[in-house]
Design an enzyme around this catalytic site. Sequence first.
Site: not given
Length: 238
Positions: A114, A127
């Site tokens: 990401s 995350y």
Amino acid sequence: MSFLGKKVWITGASSGIGAGLARELAAQGAHLLLSARREDELHKVQAECLERHGPIDILIHCAGVSQRALARDTISEVDRAIMEINYFGTVELTRAVLPSMLARKQGQLVVVSSVAGKIGTPLRSSYSASKHALLGYFDCLRAEVYQDGISVTIVCPGYIDTEIGSKAYTGDGGRYGKLEGVLHHGMPVQECARVILRAVARREPEVVVSRAKERTAVYLRRFFPKLLFRLVRTHIPS
């Protein structure tokens, strides 16, 4: 590289980027093995493009879960759950598939990290940590297996129009359960899938898949980190 006849395993294939990649690869003649944690949704994708196959040519790691909570409000069980799904699960599956690739002196590992693996933003501490960890591990692995004919492509998506936010963990282990406008107005899933597959076909080591805003943020993090840090902290919720 053509995907015709290639044997591709996609994790996280029941929705989002994983499902988009499955549909694109099926249209290009790949033989697919799909896996996901949500069996009911997986069957919908399976009906469109699942086929039987043998040794894996390409392993695409898409499985993952996000977070929507301040670090101080996040219990350790949530931290660990996110790391287990996003990082350890990816590493263990790679460990299982890698020996056959090494034996055949060919194969490709595709890891969906990401932009959060490059830039830390509020409400996503665990995350972001899991995605940073993926970058570190697979950068090392890429160097280790290069001489064995195996390539590693790391994908860093920005805002993509998926439901990842609604399924994200809250600090107490619940689910966020809200659709986010910033994601809804992000890059369409199928466009994202096509960009990823172009990078995979070229065996690129890394690709950022996003609109201009997120790519600019990655640039700022590298060359003007203090400016980026000031911009990021203006988005901390009150």
